[in-house]
Design an enzyme around this catalytic site. Structure first.
Site, PDB file in Angstrom:
ATOM      1  N   GLU A 440       0.838  -1.195   0.000  1.00 40.43           N
ATOM      2  CA  GLU A 440       0.000   0.000   0.000  1.00 40.43           C
ATOM      3  C   GLU A 440       0.874   1.248   0.000  1.00 40.43           C
ATOM      4  O   GLU A 440       1.941   1.274   0.619  1.00 40.43           O
ATOM      5  CB  GLU A 440      -0.900   0.023   1.238  1.00 40.43           C
ATOM      6  CG  GLU A 440      -2.018  -0.987   1.179  1.00 40.43           C
ATOM      7  CD  GLU A 440      -2.961  -0.886   2.358  1.00 40.43           C
ATOM      8  OE1 GLU A 440      -3.985  -1.585   2.348  1.00 40.43           O
ATOM      9  OE2 GLU A 440      -2.669  -0.121   3.298  1.00 40.43           O
ATOM     10  N   SER A 466      -4.007   2.295   0.512  1.00 44.58           N
ATOM     11  CA  SER A 466      -4.803   2.177   1.733  1.00 44.58           C
ATOM     12  C   SER A 466      -6.180   2.758   1.479  1.00 44.58           C
ATOM     13  O   SER A 466      -6.364   3.639   0.636  1.00 44.58           O
ATOM     14  CB  SER A 466      -4.114   2.946   2.855  1.00 44.58           C
ATOM     15  OG  SER A 466      -5.021   3.258   3.888  1.00 44.58           O
TER      16      SER A 466
END
Length: 550
Positions: A440, A466
């Site tokens: 992420e 994210s």
């Protein structure tokens, strides 16, 4: 019962002796054996309150007439793993969790299972595991964290830590205020306060019908969450006796409901990977294009962190997922919840207590849902963007490529003011195989916001984002660089064009130039060559297939 394999018959004398050694009575052997897969750990704020919920699940199982058996499932905090090689592990952990549930339940012939979960990859891993097993199962998500407070201002994890560190770098925040934010942004137990991946997955799980109504948004610290935990323990015994299994609940129609609610909420783009992986385990055909088609016909009706001002606690007090189902009722299928109720009944029995948090269909935040799927010569097999978190003036963008082969290089360039207005940051070799683990990119995307570049800089990657990411950040680019995808051929100052309304992601190069560069592109060696991640890199599928193990 399934557990009769280990407890009935003359040949099971040794097995019964071992079961009695655990403290079971003769009477217990006649009861359903219920596993409780708990991901309690001291490492994850979303999981530190699970010891309390374990007691209530155990109580419910015993009240229902079952015998509870607890076993541990590993967990990773994505926030703590973020921004370094630790982030290679969370997506790969999803497969370990599914394998753990399959292994323990089959080895011990358990009759049913309660999965106590909360955070990002743990919930989908458990759903994958129970879909694969297809024994009676129920999911209990441990609930969202309360917002933090600083001088009466509500705080959220991403905005007030990741974005704040970039503002501190610019001198906009004092060291004293930054320290206060560190201490107050996350005030205690629970999954991070916005509609990030953990909370999005909790809402999806409830919509699928795999957790009891109201579970997703019931706060981690609440008595309501305890009552849901106990009711879940009681209900699993009923599910065993009635032989109601996950594949009675997880169907093509309930999957479409989950995608619809995801789009209406404006949830994390990670859910694309997770829903595809769950569908894979359930043998339900699901294509990346489905997410885009559902998004086009689903309005965005909530505006939660990171895109908007509301928090998960606001959604809870507005009526939670049942209230969202009420608002979307005409767009949903009347599927079954494992509580025994149908979705329409759950919707009809709910109330919407805040019309700003859950807006009417005549007053939506956006006419389309949260996620868009882009295609083009940079993403022949697709790429994903959380369009509900993109400023209107950045829905179309053209900029100069600034190319990095790993996240850390890009992060350093952003914080050292090497990224300017009109740049398109490219982070490649971070896909499922190339990462490995498809890291992420919350740290660089938050740094772009904190440096004041959110309305003038884009970021594209074969990694992922994210749920806390906002801005024109496009991930899941497939094929990934490590598989020879076109993102591997990009050079500094190539012109990248992003057109979210028309679902396009392209580089301004001729077809002949692209073919020439693809033939001459140099292979970047794997970052990790040993251990689990080396095996994972060899076995994982592409992002457009859900990054499942082949």
């Amino acid at each position: 019962m399934r557990s009769d394999k280990i407890k009935k018959g003359l040949e099971r004398v040794p097995h019964r002796a071992l079961l009695h050694a655990t403290g079971l009575s003769r009477k217990d052997l006649a009861r359903p054996f219920i596993g409780v897969a708990t991901s309690f750990t001291d490492l994850i704020p979303g999981h530190i309150g699970m010891r309390d919920l374990e007691r209530f699940i155990e109580r419910g199982i015993c009240y229902g007439g079952g015998v509870p058996f607890f076993f541990g499932v590993p967990g990773i905090c994505d926030g703590i793993a973020m921004g370094h090689l630790g982030m290679c592990y969370p997506l790969a952990l999803r497969e370990i969790i599914a394998d753990t549930i399959e292994t323990v339940c089959n080895a011990h012939s358990l009759d049913g299972i309660v999965c106590l979960t909360n955070c990002d990859k743990i919930t989908p891993g458990m759903l994958m595991g129970v879909a694969r097993l297809n024994i009676p199962a129920i999911i209990v998500t441990a609930g969202p964290m309360l917002s933090g407070r600083l001088r009466q201002r509500k705080l959220a994890f991403v905005h007030d830590t990741y974005e704040a560190l970039a503002r501190a770098k610019k001198g906009e925040i004092s060291d004293k205020e930054l320290t206060c934010l560190e201490l107050e942004a996350c005030p205690g137990a629970g999954s991070c306060q916005g509609l990030y991946t953990a909370n999005t997955m909790a809402c999806i799980t409830e919509t699928l019908g795999m957790s009891l109504p109201g579970c997703a948004t019931a706060l981690a610290i609440s008595a309501k969450k305890r009552r849901i935990a106990q009711a879940s323990g009681e209900r699993i015994v009923e599910l065993v006796r009635k032989n109601i299994t996950p594949l009675d609940i997880i169907t093509k129609q309930s999957m479409e409901n989950a995608i619809t609610v995801d789009m209406a909420l404006g949830g994390s783009s990670n859910t694309v990977l997770h829903l595809m992986a769950i569908a894979h385990e359930a043998a339900i055909p699901l294509h990346l294009k489905t997410f885009d088609s559902v998004s086009r016909r689903t309005p965005h009706i909530t505006n939660l962190e990171p895109a908007g001002p509301h928090f998960m606690e606001d959604l809870e007090y507005a009526g939670g997922v049942p209230a969202v189902l009420k608002r979307l009722r005409a767009k949903l299928h009347n599927t079954l919840n494992l509580s025994g109720e149908r979705l329409f009944a759950i919707a009809d029995n709910s109330r919407i207590d805040d019309e700003e948090v859950i807006r009417p269909l005549q007053k939506v935040y956006h006419t389309q849902g949260g996620i868009a799927v882009l295609y083009g010569n940079l993403a022949p097999e697709g790429a994903v963007v959380k369009q509900s978190a993109v400023n209107a003036k950045m829905m179309r963008f053209s900029g100069r490529a600034k190319v990095f082969n790993r996240e850390e290089e890009a992060m350093q360039a952003i914080l050292c003011n090497k990224i300017k207005k009109g740049d398109c940051v490219v982070i490649r070799y971070e896909g499922p195989s190339g990462g490995p683990g498809m890291r992420e990119m919350l740290a660089p995307t938050s740094a772009i916001v904190g440096m004041g570049l959110a309305d003038s800089v884009a970021l594209i990657t074969d990694g992922r984002f994210s749920g806390g990411t906002k801005g024109p950040c496009i991930g899941h680019i497939s094929p990934e660089a490590a598989s020879g995808g076109p993102i591997a051929i990009l050079k500094d100052n190539d012109i990248i064009t992003i057109d979210i309304p028309h679902r396009k992601l392209e580089v301004k190069l001729s077809d002949s130039e692209i073919k020439h560069r693809l033939k001459t592109v140099k292979t970047v060696p794997p970052k990790i060559n040993t251990g689990y991640l080396a095996r994972y890199a060899r076995m994982v599928s592409s992002a457009d297939k859900g990054a499942v193990l082949r």
